[in-house]
Motif scaffolding. Structure first.
Motif, mmCIF file in Angstrom:
data_model
loop_
_atom_site.group_PDB
_atom_site.id
_atom_site.type_symbol
_atom_site.label_atom_id
_atom_site.label_comp_id
_atom_site.label_asym_id
_atom_site.label_seq_id
_atom_site.Cartn_x
_atom_site.Cartn_y
_atom_site.Cartn_z
ATOM 1 N N ARG A 10 -30.933 -26.178 -58.683
ATOM 2 C CA ARG A 10 -29.818 -26.734 -57.910
ATOM 3 C C ARG A 10 -29.994 -28.233 -57.691
ATOM 4 N N LEU A 11 -31.226 -28.641 -57.417
ATOM 5 C CA LEU A 11 -31.490 -30.061 -57.197
ATOM 6 C C LEU A 11 -31.092 -30.898 -58.412
ATOM 7 N N GLY A 12 -31.127 -30.281 -59.581
ATOM 8 C CA GLY A 12 -30.765 -30.994 -60.799
ATOM 9 C C GLY A 12 -29.301 -31.358 -60.890
ATOM 10 N N ARG A 13 -28.496 -30.877 -59.940
ATOM 11 C CA ARG A 13 -27.065 -31.196 -59.909
ATOM 12 C C ARG A 13 -26.782 -32.343 -58.941
ATOM 13 N N CYS A 14 -27.821 -32.930 -58.398
ATOM 14 C CA CYS A 14 -27.704 -34.073 -57.486
ATOM 15 C C CYS A 14 -28.625 -35.179 -58.015
ATOM 16 N N TYR A 15 -28.085 -36.378 -58.138
ATOM 17 C CA TYR A 15 -28.850 -37.487 -58.718
ATOM 18 C C TYR A 15 -29.521 -37.017 -60.018
ATOM 19 N N ARG A 16 -28.706 -36.544 -60.914
ATOM 20 C CA ARG A 16 -29.191 -35.899 -62.139
ATOM 21 C C ARG A 16 -30.034 -36.835 -62.994
ATOM 22 N N LYS A 17 -29.565 -38.077 -63.152
ATOM 23 C CA LYS A 17 -30.307 -39.030 -63.980
ATOM 24 C C LYS A 17 -30.531 -40.353 -63.261
ATOM 25 N N ARG A 18 -30.217 -40.380 -61.965
ATOM 26 C CA ARG A 18 -30.321 -41.622 -61.189
ATOM 27 C C ARG A 18 -31.577 -41.621 -60.317
ATOM 28 N N GLU A 19 -32.074 -42.809 -60.014
ATOM 29 C CA GLU A 19 -33.206 -42.946 -59.097
ATOM 30 C C GLU A 19 -32.675 -43.056 -57.669
ATOM 31 N N TYR A 20 -33.328 -42.357 -56.751
ATOM 32 C CA TYR A 20 -32.882 -42.351 -55.355
ATOM 33 C C TYR A 20 -33.818 -43.217 -54.516
ATOM 34 N N LYS A 21 -33.222 -44.194 -53.787
ATOM 35 C CA LYS A 21 -34.041 -45.159 -53.053
ATOM 36 C C LYS A 21 -33.738 -45.221 -51.568
ATOM 37 N N SER A 22 -32.791 -44.447 -51.084
ATOM 38 C CA SER A 22 -32.402 -44.517 -49.675
ATOM 39 C C SER A 22 -33.453 -43.864 -48.781
ATOM 40 N N ASP A 23 -33.437 -44.268 -47.496
ATOM 41 C CA ASP A 23 -34.369 -43.684 -46.522
ATOM 42 C C ASP A 23 -33.931 -42.297 -46.059
ATOM 43 N N GLU A 24 -32.616 -42.024 -46.078
ATOM 44 C CA GLU A 24 -32.140 -40.710 -45.652
ATOM 45 C C GLU A 24 -32.265 -39.707 -46.795
ATOM 46 N N ALA A 25 -32.217 -38.436 -46.453
ATOM 47 C CA ALA A 25 -32.295 -37.388 -47.473
ATOM 48 C C ALA A 25 -30.989 -37.304 -48.251
ATOM 49 N N ASN A 26 -31.087 -36.897 -49.499
ATOM 50 C CA ASN A 26 -29.866 -36.600 -50.269
ATOM 51 C C ASN A 26 -29.765 -35.114 -50.604
ATOM 52 N N VAL A 27 -30.781 -34.339 -50.176
ATOM 53 C CA VAL A 27 -30.763 -32.888 -50.341
ATOM 54 C C VAL A 27 -31.102 -32.232 -49.007
ATOM 55 N N TYR A 28 -30.178 -31.381 -48.522
ATOM 56 C CA TYR A 28 -30.371 -30.681 -47.256
ATOM 57 C C TYR A 28 -30.444 -29.183 -47.539
ATOM 58 N N ILE A 29 -31.540 -28.561 -47.073
ATOM 59 C CA ILE A 29 -31.826 -27.161 -47.386
ATOM 60 C C ILE A 29 -31.828 -26.350 -46.094
ATOM 61 N N TYR A 30 -30.979 -25.328 -46.035
ATOM 62 C CA TYR A 30 -30.798 -24.540 -44.815
ATOM 63 C C TYR A 30 -31.543 -23.211 -44.925
ATOM 64 N N THR A 31 -32.455 -22.970 -43.976
ATOM 65 C CA THR A 31 -33.370 -21.830 -44.076
ATOM 66 C C THR A 31 -33.014 -20.671 -43.148
ATOM 67 N N GLU A 32 -32.010 -20.825 -42.309
ATOM 68 C CA GLU A 32 -31.662 -19.776 -41.338
ATOM 69 C C GLU A 32 -30.548 -18.891 -41.900
ATOM 70 N N ASN A 33 -30.742 -17.574 -41.827
ATOM 71 C CA ASN A 33 -29.721 -16.595 -42.230
ATOM 72 C C ASN A 33 -29.174 -16.858 -43.634
ATOM 73 N N SER A 34 -30.037 -17.179 -44.551
ATOM 74 C CA SER A 34 -29.591 -17.370 -45.942
ATOM 75 C C SER A 34 -29.045 -16.059 -46.491
ATOM 76 N N SER A 35 -27.922 -16.122 -47.164
ATOM 77 C CA SER A 35 -27.303 -14.913 -47.701
ATOM 78 C C SER A 35 -28.041 -14.444 -48.956
ATOM 79 N N GLY A 36 -27.945 -13.145 -49.234
ATOM 80 C CA GLY A 36 -28.479 -12.603 -50.477
ATOM 81 C C GLY A 36 -29.965 -12.356 -50.519
ATOM 82 N N ILE A 37 -30.670 -12.545 -49.395
ATOM 83 C CA ILE A 37 -32.114 -12.326 -49.405
ATOM 84 C C ILE A 37 -32.390 -10.825 -49.366
#
Length: 344
Positions: free
Chosen positions: A145-172
């Motif tokens: 999934r991460l490969g669909r964000c900043y696929r070929k670009r370098e990321y230099k910002s201080d904030e995150a560009n990927v947010y991962i939610y761990t509570e009540n994930s569906s399909g577990i």
């Protein structure tokens, strides 16, 4: 030749056990692309924060199940998010192809907005978004999934560009193995708030599928059971469906929603007449047209909705459930139906 973004250690060890000599060659990007942030909350509860990012950026949201993706779409639509789109496996083929073209065009444009999807985008589409908001899954799936964000670009910002939610994930427990899911969170938590380098992703997947982390898990037990079946299987002894049931337990049937059928009754009738008169050339052409009007669902749906499913023609069933061009085929919440067979 095997080409894969993730090759877990358990597979490498099994190949070695069979004395299969494989030369490994890794192609690893040497740029930093993803800064991750783990959020101990449910993704549906963070829609206001997500909405802010959609104003000036291309945002991708990935859910583990179709039903969850629909729920997120409805929630964002409810709060007035603009330029919102949905893509998953329960659209009929014709509509899904159109949506896949649209998401690629959006990815290549300067527009802002949000697309919501499922595992269907993990490997099959060449798209690039500015932000990824995703339910937690197992690491091998997550890194796809991460490969669909900043696929070929370098990321230099201080904030995150990927947010991962761990509570009540569906399909577990249905889509993803429960033990491997929790082990994935444990391994990934050490990188919360940090840049996750490409080589670290490979190392984490390798560790996740090592004997240390698979010890006493259902995954390892099922893996070993499957390998024993393969070891003792007589060639051509099992038919295709039986083999699928043993090795992956993913069996789908083709269904055509009633509303779609009612718009294309003449097409179905023509096909049946061609079959009856053995007119193969027009029959094959009509069959290709019919294939564009179906979607795949789990075979088990026949038992749950037996009174709403009837055979239409050949291996295609008529399903009496609502179909919406923006939402897809609507099925009562049952996450077992949402395994996307990595077509993710």
């Amino acid at each position: 030749m095997i080409m894969t973004a993730t090759l877990p250690r358990i597979y490498k060890d099994k190949l070695k056990e069979y004395n299969i000599d494989i030369v490994y060659d890794e192609f690893i990007k040497d740029i930093d692309r993803h800064k991750i942030k783990l959020k101990d909350k449910e993704i549906i509860d963070d829609v206001e924060f997500i909405n802010k990012k959609t104003k000036n950026s291309k945002v991708l949201i990935i859910a583990n199940t179709v039903n969850k993706s629909i729920e997120i779409y409805r929630k964002l639509n409810e709060i007035g998010v603009e330029n919102i789109n949905l893509l998953h496996s329960r659209f009929i083929s014709k509509d899904k192809e159109k949506l896949e073209e649209e998401i690629k065009n959006f990815s290549n444009s300067e527009n802002s907005g949000v697309w919501i999807s499922t595992q269907i985008v993990e490997a099959s589409l060449d798209i690039d978004f500015d932000y990824l908001f995703t339910e937690m899954s197992t690491l091998d799936s997550l890194f796809q999934r991460l490969g669909r964000c900043y696929r070929k670009r370098e990321y230099k910002s201080d904030e995150a560009n990927v947010y991962i939610y761990t509570e009540n994930s569906s399909g577990i427990g249905a889509v993803y193995d429960r033990d491997i899911y929790h082990n994935s969170i444990e391994l990934l938590s050490k990188y919360d708030g940090e840049i996750l380098k490409e080589v670290q992703k490979i190392e984490l997947v390798d560790k996740l599928y090592s004997e240390e982390y698979l010890y006493r898990t259902d995954f390892l037990e099922n893996f070993e059971k499957s390998m024993k079946i393969l070891d003792h299987m007589v060639d051509y002894e099992l038919v295709k469906k039986e083999a699928q049931k043993i090795l992956r337990n993913i069996q789908n049937i083709k269904v055509m929603p009633r509303s779609v059928y009612e718009e294309n009754i003449d097409l179905i009738d023509q096909y049946k007449k061609c079959k009856q008169h053995k007119e193969n050339k027009p029959k094959n052409q009509l069959r290709r047209e019919i294939e564009k009007l179906v979607t795949n669902v789990r075979t088990s749906i026949k038992w749950k909705y037996g009174d709403r499913i009837t055979n239409l023609v050949d291996d295609i069933y008529l399903i009496d459930l609502k179909y919406d061009k923006k939402l897809g085929l609507l099925i009562e919440k049952d996450e077992e139906y949402d395994i996307e067979s990595r077509t993710l």
